[in-house]
Every structure is written in structure tokens, then in C-alpha cells.
Design a protein around this motif. Structure first.
Motif, PDB file in Angstrom:
ATOM      1  N   ILE A 168       4.221  11.075 -10.530  1.00  0.00           N
ATOM      2  CA  ILE A 168       4.520   9.859 -11.286  1.00  0.00           C
ATOM      3  C   ILE A 168       4.807   8.748 -10.289  1.00  0.00           C
ATOM      4  CG2 ILE A 168       6.057   8.768 -12.966  1.00  0.00           C
ATOM      5  CD1 ILE A 168       6.653  11.536 -14.102  1.00  0.00           C
ATOM      6  N   PHE A 169       4.125   7.621 -10.425  1.00  0.00           N
ATOM      7  CA  PHE A 169       4.354   6.536  -9.486  1.00  0.00           C
ATOM      8  C   PHE A 169       4.207   5.173 -10.158  1.00  0.00           C
ATOM      9  CE2 PHE A 169      -0.188   7.323  -9.357  1.00  0.00           C
ATOM     10  CZ  PHE A 169      -0.771   6.059  -9.232  1.00  0.00           C
ATOM     11  N   GLU A 170       4.928   4.199  -9.626  1.00  0.00           N
ATOM     12  CA  GLU A 170       4.799   2.819 -10.078  1.00  0.00           C
ATOM     13  C   GLU A 170       3.555   2.225  -9.420  1.00  0.00           C
ATOM     14  OE1 GLU A 170       8.096  -0.517 -10.715  1.00  0.00           O
ATOM     15  OE2 GLU A 170       7.457  -0.396  -8.636  1.00  0.00           O
ATOM     16  N   TYR A 171       2.695   1.648 -10.234  1.00  0.00           N
ATOM     17  CA  TYR A 171       1.417   1.176  -9.694  1.00  0.00           C
ATOM     18  C   TYR A 171       1.285  -0.338  -9.595  1.00  0.00           C
ATOM     19  CZ  TYR A 171      -0.217  -0.472 -14.246  1.00  0.00           C
ATOM     20  OH  TYR A 171      -0.362  -1.175 -15.411  1.00  0.00           O
ATOM     21  N   ILE A 172       2.139  -1.092 -10.246  1.00  0.00           N
ATOM     22  CA  ILE A 172       1.884  -2.523 -10.432  1.00  0.00           C
ATOM     23  C   ILE A 172       1.935  -3.339  -9.137  1.00  0.00           C
ATOM     24  CG2 ILE A 172       2.612  -2.548 -12.841  1.00  0.00           C
ATOM     25  CD1 ILE A 172       5.292  -3.690 -11.914  1.00  0.00           C
ATOM     26  N   HIS A 173       2.572  -2.811  -8.080  1.00  0.00           N
ATOM     27  CA  HIS A 173       2.668  -3.571  -6.837  1.00  0.00           C
ATOM     28  C   HIS A 173       1.713  -3.054  -5.748  1.00  0.00           C
ATOM     29  CE1 HIS A 173       6.063  -5.529  -8.634  1.00  0.00           C
ATOM     30  NE2 HIS A 173       6.764  -4.410  -8.696  1.00  0.00           N
ATOM     31  N   ILE A 174       0.908  -2.052  -6.062  1.00  0.00           N
ATOM     32  CA  ILE A 174      -0.050  -1.514  -5.086  1.00  0.00           C
ATOM     33  C   ILE A 174      -1.233  -2.471  -4.982  1.00  0.00           C
ATOM     34  CG2 ILE A 174      -1.553   0.428  -4.509  1.00  0.00           C
ATOM     35  CD1 ILE A 174       0.249   2.211  -6.224  1.00  0.00           C
ATOM     36  N   ASN A 175      -1.661  -2.777  -3.745  1.00  0.00           N
ATOM     37  CA  ASN A 175      -2.792  -3.697  -3.619  1.00  0.00           C
ATOM     38  C   ASN A 175      -4.078  -3.037  -4.135  1.00  0.00           C
ATOM     39  OD1 ASN A 175      -4.555  -2.601  -1.385  1.00  0.00           O
ATOM     40  ND2 ASN A 175      -2.681  -2.872  -0.185  1.00  0.00           N
ATOM     41  N   HIS A 176      -5.013  -3.866  -4.543  1.00  0.00           N
ATOM     42  CA  HIS A 176      -6.207  -3.389  -5.256  1.00  0.00           C
ATOM     43  C   HIS A 176      -7.007  -2.375  -4.436  1.00  0.00           C
ATOM     44  CE1 HIS A 176      -9.602  -3.484  -7.999  1.00  0.00           C
ATOM     45  NE2 HIS A 176     -10.395  -3.687  -6.966  1.00  0.00           N
ATOM     46  N   LYS A 177      -7.197  -2.652  -3.155  1.00  0.00           N
ATOM     47  CA  LYS A 177      -8.000  -1.767  -2.303  1.00  0.00           C
ATOM     48  C   LYS A 177      -7.374  -0.375  -2.216  1.00  0.00           C
ATOM     49  CE  LYS A 177     -10.006  -1.452   2.342  1.00  0.00           C
ATOM     50  NZ  LYS A 177     -10.127  -2.128   3.670  1.00  0.00           N
ATOM     51  N   THR A 178      -6.063  -0.326  -2.010  1.00  0.00           N
ATOM     52  CA  THR A 178      -5.356   0.958  -1.924  1.00  0.00           C
ATOM     53  C   THR A 178      -5.382   1.680  -3.262  1.00  0.00           C
ATOM     54  OG1 THR A 178      -3.890   0.095  -0.199  1.00  0.00           O
ATOM     55  CG2 THR A 178      -3.155   2.060  -1.367  1.00  0.00           C
ATOM     56  N   PHE A 179      -5.189   0.932  -4.352  1.00  0.00           N
ATOM     57  CA  PHE A 179      -5.178   1.553  -5.675  1.00  0.00           C
ATOM     58  C   PHE A 179      -6.543   2.162  -6.008  1.00  0.00           C
ATOM     59  CE2 PHE A 179      -5.252   1.371 -10.400  1.00  0.00           C
ATOM     60  CZ  PHE A 179      -4.178   2.224 -10.629  1.00  0.00           C
ATOM     61  N   LYS A 180      -7.605   1.462  -5.666  1.00  0.00           N
ATOM     62  CA  LYS A 180      -8.952   1.982  -5.909  1.00  0.00           C
ATOM     63  C   LYS A 180      -9.186   3.266  -5.117  1.00  0.00           C
ATOM     64  CE  LYS A 180     -13.832   0.630  -5.819  1.00  0.00           C
ATOM     65  NZ  LYS A 180     -14.794  -0.468  -5.509  1.00  0.00           N
ATOM     66  N   LYS A 181      -8.746   3.284  -3.867  1.00  0.00           N
ATOM     67  CA  LYS A 181      -8.875   4.483  -3.029  1.00  0.00           C
ATOM     68  C   LYS A 181      -8.078   5.638  -3.628  1.00  0.00           C
ATOM     69  CE  LYS A 181      -8.179   6.143   1.719  1.00  0.00           C
ATOM     70  NZ  LYS A 181      -7.715   5.764   3.093  1.00  0.00           N
ATOM     71  N   LEU A 182      -6.888   5.332  -4.129  1.00  0.00           N
ATOM     72  CA  LEU A 182      -6.024   6.353  -4.720  1.00  0.00           C
ATOM     73  C   LEU A 182      -6.651   6.954  -5.972  1.00  0.00           C
ATOM     74  CD1 LEU A 182      -3.450   7.941  -5.187  1.00  0.00           C
ATOM     75  CD2 LEU A 182      -2.380   5.855  -6.066  1.00  0.00           C
ATOM     76  N   ILE A 183      -7.184   6.127  -6.849  1.00  0.00           N
ATOM     77  CA  ILE A 183      -7.805   6.621  -8.076  1.00  0.00           C
ATOM     78  C   ILE A 183      -9.018   7.500  -7.752  1.00  0.00           C
ATOM     79  CG2 ILE A 183      -9.097   5.933 -10.141  1.00  0.00           C
ATOM     80  CD1 ILE A 183      -6.045   5.623 -10.337  1.00  0.00           C
ATOM     81  N   ASN A 184      -9.808   7.092  -6.783  1.00  0.00           N
ATOM     82  CA  ASN A 184     -10.962   7.912  -6.362  1.00  0.00           C
ATOM     83  C   ASN A 184     -10.500   9.269  -5.848  1.00  0.00           C
ATOM     84  OD1 ASN A 184     -12.845   5.954  -7.027  1.00  0.00           O
ATOM     85  ND2 ASN A 184     -12.882   5.059  -4.968  1.00  0.00           N
ATOM     86  N   LEU A 185      -9.384   9.272  -5.118  1.00  0.00           N
ATOM     87  CA  LEU A 185      -8.855  10.521  -4.564  1.00  0.00           C
ATOM     88  C   LEU A 185      -8.297  11.411  -5.669  1.00  0.00           C
ATOM     89  CD1 LEU A 185      -8.364  12.145  -2.002  1.00  0.00           C
ATOM     90  CD2 LEU A 185      -6.205  10.899  -1.694  1.00  0.00           C
ATOM     91  N   LEU A 186      -7.615  10.827  -6.649  1.00  0.00           N
ATOM     92  CA  LEU A 186      -7.110  11.604  -7.787  1.00  0.00           C
ATOM     93  C   LEU A 186      -8.257  12.260  -8.552  1.00  0.00           C
ATOM     94  CD1 LEU A 186      -4.343   9.198  -9.158  1.00  0.00           C
ATOM     95  CD2 LEU A 186      -3.956  11.465  -8.169  1.00  0.00           C
ATOM     96  N   ASN A 187      -9.349  11.527  -8.704  1.00  0.00           N
ATOM     97  CA  ASN A 187     -10.532  12.104  -9.355  1.00  0.00           C
ATOM     98  C   ASN A 187     -11.113  13.245  -8.530  1.00  0.00           C
ATOM     99  OD1 ASN A 187     -10.515  10.369 -11.583  1.00  0.00           O
ATOM    100  ND2 ASN A 187     -11.670   8.794 -10.504  1.00  0.00           N
ATOM    101  N   LEU A 188     -11.207  13.027  -7.224  1.00  0.00           N
ATOM    102  CA  LEU A 188     -11.751  14.044  -6.328  1.00  0.00           C
ATOM    103  C   LEU A 188     -10.891  15.303  -6.342  1.00  0.00           C
ATOM    104  CD1 LEU A 188     -13.862  14.735  -4.090  1.00  0.00           C
ATOM    105  CD2 LEU A 188     -12.231  13.787  -2.439  1.00  0.00           C
ATOM    106  N   LYS A 189      -9.583  15.119  -6.396  1.00  0.00           N
ATOM    107  CA  LYS A 189      -8.642  16.244  -6.385  1.00  0.00           C
ATOM    108  C   LYS A 189      -8.415  16.836  -7.781  1.00  0.00           C
ATOM    109  CE  LYS A 189      -7.504  16.081  -1.950  1.00  0.00           C
ATOM    110  NZ  LYS A 189      -7.650  17.204  -1.009  1.00  0.00           N
ATOM    111  N   LYS A 190      -9.134  16.316  -8.766  1.00  0.00           N
ATOM    112  CA  LYS A 190      -9.098  16.837 -10.138  1.00  0.00           C
ATOM    113  C   LYS A 190      -7.711  16.731 -10.776  1.00  0.00           C
ATOM    114  CE  LYS A 190     -13.006  19.957  -9.363  1.00  0.00           C
ATOM    115  NZ  LYS A 190     -13.968  18.980  -9.935  1.00  0.00           N
ATOM    116  N   PHE A 191      -7.235  15.497 -10.812  1.00  0.00           N
ATOM    117  CA  PHE A 191      -6.026  15.173 -11.561  1.00  0.00           C
ATOM    118  C   PHE A 191      -6.421  14.387 -12.803  1.00  0.00           C
ATOM    119  CE2 PHE A 191      -3.924  16.267  -7.680  1.00  0.00           C
ATOM    120  CZ  PHE A 191      -2.599  16.530  -7.993  1.00  0.00           C
TER     121      PHE A 191
END
Length: 215
Positions: A168-191
Motif C-alpha cells: 500500500i503506498f501513497e501515489y499522488i506525489h510520485i513523479n510521472h516517469k517514476t510512477f509509469k515505471k512502477l506500474i509497468n513493474l507491478l504488471n511484470l511482477k503480476k500484482f
């Protein structure tokens, strides 16, 4: 969020947790009552010394709680944090002590005067080092609120270890580039993940049908 946490704890899904950005353990803290009621083994991480002392006092009568006075950092890049000067915090209300950040601009965006901002040197430890320090080979819940650095921590966590907790994490202050990388990684890791208010809740695939938690 409270309903989700209640369901997770009630169904005995959380025996070991890490909370990064614990603050004083009371202010805007949705985990507080669940830690006190269900007594999971808890690693509570807070880098700011004054808040860390309050955190320890808040949980002084509870067992299985470990306190880490450090900032979680990738490659030790965070060793200074910016916070509202305690003598000026009353000018800004209760939220002032909850917006401490590695980025001074985060405080400025919240309307804090530059003259009311102080720097504090902090200890730094990586998430991998934290797991090793407390000999954790299993983890059920990782909850993060670090005012913008959340994405960097989770990316480092997902790429440096094999543990698969609920995240569980707060997302509203994460910059767009990092957030996009994170979402791609969550998909890759099957979350599986979804948004509630300012937070993203992530369940590992093997958790099963997480929706049953809320039925």
C-alpha cells in the motif's frame, strides 16, 4: 482504506509488516489501531528524530514492535530531509508534520514558507538492508508514505528481493516517469492493484481473489 485493512487483518493475513514513514504513529496513521489490536510483528520506520521519539512512546506498551530511525533510500541518495520548523508548524495546521520530504519543493507546494523549512540529517538504509537487519524472510504487508519517494522505494524493493507482500503506498506525489515505471513493474511482477483516495493497494497474484476480502 479502513475497510480494506480491517478485512486483511481480521482474516489473519498480516503477521509481519513494515511501515515506512511512520511519523509519530498517530497523525494520519491508518495502521495504528490494527497494530495495537492484532499485534503483528511490526517494523516501524521513521527518520525524523522528534517524530521517532513520539513513535516509540506511542507504542511503548506493545510487544513485537521494532523501531528503525532511518530514511529508506535507494543507493544512499537520501541523507537529508526537509521539514517544517517545529516552532512554526502551528501556522500551518496538523498536516505540517506529515509533509517531511527529501524534496524541498514538496513543502513549498504545500504553501510552507522557505524561511520556515529546516533541513535534518538522517540515517539512511536501503529496503534490502532493512530486511536483512531484521532477518525477515517473509513479509505480509508493506505500507509506505514518504511524500513522493514511495515509487523509488517500491521499485527498489521489487527488483532487489523476492518477497511478495500486499503493498500500500501513497501515489499522488510520485513523479510521472517514476510512477509509469512502477506500474509497468507491478504488471511484470503480476500484482493486481487499484486506487483508493490517495493510495494504491497492490495484491500479489498468488493472493487469490482479493475481492472476496470485501464481500
Amino acid at each position: 482504506m479502513e475497510k480494506i485493512l480491517h478485512s486483511i487483518f481480521e482474516k489473519n493475513k498480516v503477521k509481519i509488516l513494515i511501515q515506512i514513514g511512520s511519523n509519530d504513529g498517530k497523525r494520519f496513521d491508518s495502521l495504528n489501531k490494527f497494530i495495537k489490536e492484532y499485534s503483528p510483528t511490526s517494523i516501524l520506520v521513521e527518520p525524523i528524530k522528534e517524530d521517532f521519539i513520539d513513535l516509540q512512546n506511542n507504542y511503548k506498551d506493545y510487544q513485537k514492535i521494532f523501531f528503525e530511525n532511518s530514511a529508506i533510500s535507494v543507493n544512499n541518495e537520501v541523507n537529508t530531509l526537509y521539514k517544517v520548523d517545529n516552532t512554526k508548524s502551528k501556522l500551518y495546521g496538523e498536516h505540517a508534520r506529515g509533509i517531511t520530504s527529501f524534496n524541498i519543493n514538496h513543502l513549498l507546494k504545500h504553501g510552507i514558507s522557505k524561511s520556515h523549512i529546516k533541513k535534518e540529517k538522517v540515517n539512511s538504509i536501503s529496503v534490502k538492508e532493512l530486511l536483512k537487519k531484521y532477518s525477515l524472510d517473509t513479509l505480509d504487508l508493506l505500507m509506505i508514505d514518504t511524500e513522493g519517494y514511495d515509487g523509488d522505494i517500491i521499485i527498489d524493493f521489487l527488483t532487489s528481493c523476492s518477497l511478495r507482500p500486499i503493498i500500500i503506498f501513497e501515489y499522488i506525489h510520485i513523479n510521472h516517469k517514476t510512477f509509469k515505471k512502477l506500474i509497468n513493474l507491478l504488471n511484470l511482477k503480476k500484482f493486481f492493484y487499484f486506487k483508493i483516495d490517495e493510495n494504491v493497494i497492490c495484491f500479489p497474484e498468488e493472493f487469490g481473489d482479493y475481492k472476496k476480502l470485501f464481500s
